[in-house]
Design a protein around this motif. Sequence first.
Motif, mmCIF file in Angstrom:
data_model
loop_
_atom_site.group_PDB
_atom_site.id
_atom_site.type_symbol
_atom_site.label_atom_id
_atom_site.label_comp_id
_atom_site.label_asym_id
_atom_site.label_seq_id
_atom_site.Cartn_x
_atom_site.Cartn_y
_atom_site.Cartn_z
ATOM 1 N N ALA A 1 0.834 -1.210 0.000
ATOM 2 C CA ALA A 1 0.000 0.000 0.000
ATOM 3 C C ALA A 1 0.865 1.256 0.000
ATOM 4 O O ALA A 1 0.575 2.226 -0.714
ATOM 5 N N GLU A 2 1.967 1.230 0.765
ATOM 6 C CA GLU A 2 2.844 2.409 0.819
ATOM 7 C C GLU A 2 3.571 2.623 -0.505
ATOM 8 O O GLU A 2 3.760 3.765 -0.937
ATOM 9 N N ALA B 1 -7.122 0.683 -3.620
ATOM 10 C CA ALA B 1 -7.985 -0.503 -3.540
ATOM 11 C C ALA B 1 -8.393 -0.947 -4.942
ATOM 12 O O ALA B 1 -8.373 -2.134 -5.276
ATOM 13 N N LYS B 2 -8.748 0.022 -5.777
ATOM 14 C CA LYS B 2 -9.229 -0.295 -7.125
ATOM 15 C C LYS B 2 -8.117 -0.944 -7.973
ATOM 16 O O LYS B 2 -8.344 -1.953 -8.650
ATOM 17 N N VAL B 3 -6.927 -0.372 -7.889
ATOM 18 C CA VAL B 3 -5.848 -0.878 -8.742
ATOM 19 C C VAL B 3 -5.354 -2.244 -8.245
ATOM 20 O O VAL B 3 -4.988 -3.113 -9.041
ATOM 21 N N LEU B 4 -5.383 -2.463 -6.936
ATOM 22 C CA LEU B 4 -4.987 -3.786 -6.417
ATOM 23 C C LEU B 4 -5.994 -4.851 -6.846
ATOM 24 O O LEU B 4 -5.632 -5.990 -7.123
ATOM 25 N N TYR C 1 -3.405 -7.812 -0.137
ATOM 26 C CA TYR C 1 -1.946 -7.841 0.021
ATOM 27 C C TYR C 1 -1.377 -6.491 0.457
ATOM 28 O O TYR C 1 -0.160 -6.313 0.480
ATOM 29 N N GLU C 2 -2.260 -5.531 0.831
ATOM 30 C CA GLU C 2 -1.831 -4.165 1.139
ATOM 31 C C GLU C 2 -0.679 -4.094 2.139
ATOM 32 O O GLU C 2 0.215 -3.267 2.010
ATOM 33 N N ARG D 1 3.367 -7.547 -10.328
ATOM 34 C CA ARG D 1 2.042 -6.936 -10.404
ATOM 35 C C ARG D 1 1.949 -5.693 -9.520
ATOM 36 O O ARG D 1 1.248 -4.751 -9.865
ATOM 37 N N VAL D 2 2.704 -5.681 -8.409
ATOM 38 C CA VAL D 2 2.743 -4.459 -7.578
ATOM 39 C C VAL D 2 3.413 -3.330 -8.374
ATOM 40 O O VAL D 2 2.939 -2.193 -8.378
ATOM 41 N N ALA D 3 4.501 -3.674 -9.067
ATOM 42 C CA ALA D 3 5.197 -2.657 -9.871
ATOM 43 C C ALA D 3 4.258 -2.090 -10.938
ATOM 44 O O ALA D 3 4.228 -0.881 -11.190
ATOM 45 N N LEU D 4 3.466 -2.975 -11.521
ATOM 46 C CA LEU D 4 2.498 -2.555 -12.537
ATOM 47 C C LEU D 4 1.415 -1.681 -11.892
ATOM 48 O O LEU D 4 1.046 -0.624 -12.430
ATOM 49 N N ALA D 5 0.933 -2.110 -10.724
ATOM 50 C CA ALA D 5 -0.097 -1.350 -10.005
ATOM 51 C C ALA D 5 0.424 0.034 -9.640
ATOM 52 O O ALA D 5 -0.293 1.031 -9.738
ATOM 53 N N ARG D 6 1.693 0.089 -9.235
ATOM 54 C CA ARG D 6 2.274 1.367 -8.834
ATOM 55 C C ARG D 6 2.338 2.334 -10.026
ATOM 56 O O ARG D 6 2.169 3.536 -9.888
#
Length: 347
Positions: free
Chosen positions: A93-94, A115-118, A126-127, A141-146
Amino acid sequence: MTTLTLDGIDKFYGDLHILKDINLEVGQGEFISLLGPSGCGKTTTLRCIAGFEPIDRGRLLFGTREMTNVAPEHRDLGMVFQSYALFPHMTVAENLAFGLEVRKVAPAERAARIAKVLEMVRLAGYEGRFPRELSGGQQQRVALARALVIEPAVLLLDEPLANLDAALRDDMRFFIRDLQQRVGITTIYVTHDQSEALVMSDRIVVMEKGVVAQCGTPKEIYERPASRMVAGFIGHSDVIEGTVLGREGAMIVVETAAGRLRAHGPEAVSGPVHLMIRPEKLRPGLAENAMTGRVKKAVYQGSALLVVVELPSGQEISALLDADAAVAVGAELTLGFAARHGWVIAR
Ligand SMILES: Nc1ncnc2c1ncn2[C@@H]1O[C@H](COP(=O)(O)OP(=O)(O)OP(=O)(O)O)[C@@H](O)[C@H]1O
Ligand SMILES: [Mg+2]
């Protein structure tokens, strides 16, 4: 969402001329892959678009807005780096909140967007995890979400799947492409994996030594390569050297050591040429463009039989035949191809 224009971009590192007159128009919502061997300038191109590297000549536009001298944080783009570069001391999340804080997005909206992008990258819940507590694919996928959470106009991805195993890479290809199409985001995707570029892209830009060697749809690049380099970089091809004798309607007649062959090719081609045929287009017993030789190898590959035939000239050609084709090593075999499946490239 926006279009992206690279207008005559040159980039030097000291005396080294790294990018040479790069011209490219990326349409709104279009997915473009930059493909080419290591060191050809793919990452440098992305870094110039992102604004991490100044350019020495040319202009960069997002829509009609000139971006050439705009600072990276004001370019409205998301980037996934060649190594994902998550902040290791921050939770998921951070990591996602960081870009939103920089852009002064209010806390309530921040939480909603995260929340939406996760949800989008299938990582809801997984926040609170740290990057070290995630698998490679999840970190990816976190890198993509970021990159997506800031809702950028342009998305830049630098070999985002290079560190993943084959099965996960396949899944992620479709995942990224599907997400990109749903969000409709203008995307430049760097890879040196030709099959990745073929399945994901609207268009592919093949680069070689800082120059655009060819830009076209996957089908154009695969079936009508502009040069021997492009043909060799995308898939396997048999290449027979010859000389253009003339034209018969739309077809080009080429004199080769394997006989007089017919294929299609660019308008103006003449003189010494390469005639290129994809192995899956060669057919046993076909009279058109028939070439007879001796079978040197027959390798069962599961979905196909790879056959290598040595022609009387000494030239070897490979063909992908039906897996259950009856082919004996040492026997004579005639292979032909439809003229529209052959492609002539100037030598
Ligand atoms: N900071 C730098 N200073 C000097 N030369 C550099 C610098 N960064 C890259 N180069 C050179 O620029 C060329 C292009 O590098 P770039 O990283 O764009 O290649 P690439 O196509 O992304 O390759 P790869 O597939 O290996 O990632 C290379 O020859 C590289 O050595
Ligand atoms: Mg690179």
